[in-house]
Design a protein around this motif. Sequence first.
Motif, short mmCIF file in Angstrom:
data_model
loop_
_atom_site.label_atom_id
_atom_site.label_comp_id
_atom_site.label_asym_id
_atom_site.label_seq_id
_atom_site.Cartn_x
_atom_site.Cartn_y
_atom_site.Cartn_z
N UNK A 138 15.04 22.78 3.10
CA UNK A 138 14.78 24.01 2.35
C UNK A 138 15.47 25.24 2.89
N UNK A 139 16.50 25.05 3.71
CA UNK A 139 17.24 26.18 4.29
C UNK A 139 18.67 26.12 3.79
N UNK A 140 19.00 27.02 2.89
CA UNK A 140 20.36 27.00 2.37
C UNK A 140 20.93 28.40 2.36
N UNK A 141 22.21 28.45 2.45
CA UNK A 141 22.93 29.72 2.46
C UNK A 141 24.31 29.46 3.01
N UNK A 142 25.13 30.49 2.99
CA UNK A 142 26.49 30.30 3.51
C UNK A 142 26.48 30.09 5.02
N UNK A 143 27.25 29.11 5.48
CA UNK A 143 27.38 28.85 6.92
C UNK A 143 28.75 29.34 7.36
#
Length: 86
Positions: free
Chosen positions: A26-31
């Motif tokens: 449940x952890x998403x975003x730009x890396x």
Amino acid sequence: MTFTIQIDSARDLPAGLLGRTLAAFGLSGPIEEIGSHLELGVLADDIEQVATRVLHALESLLAELPFPLVPQRVGTSSFHLGPPAG
């Protein structure tokens, strides 16, 4: 609120693999790869819940890798993957 999660590793981990593992928790975003660590921006209200999910995701990922690394929280939103103590 956006929290920036920093993950520093003693071994190179592919950003894509780490991103997929974090997304499964449940952890998403730009890396972004910045020097020797990865950063991920996460929208959340509670950093403690985010940190717990990050630790669980890292433990899950490391259980599948052929080299021994242990996740350790080293700050509010910073983590280090290093060899086991001992």
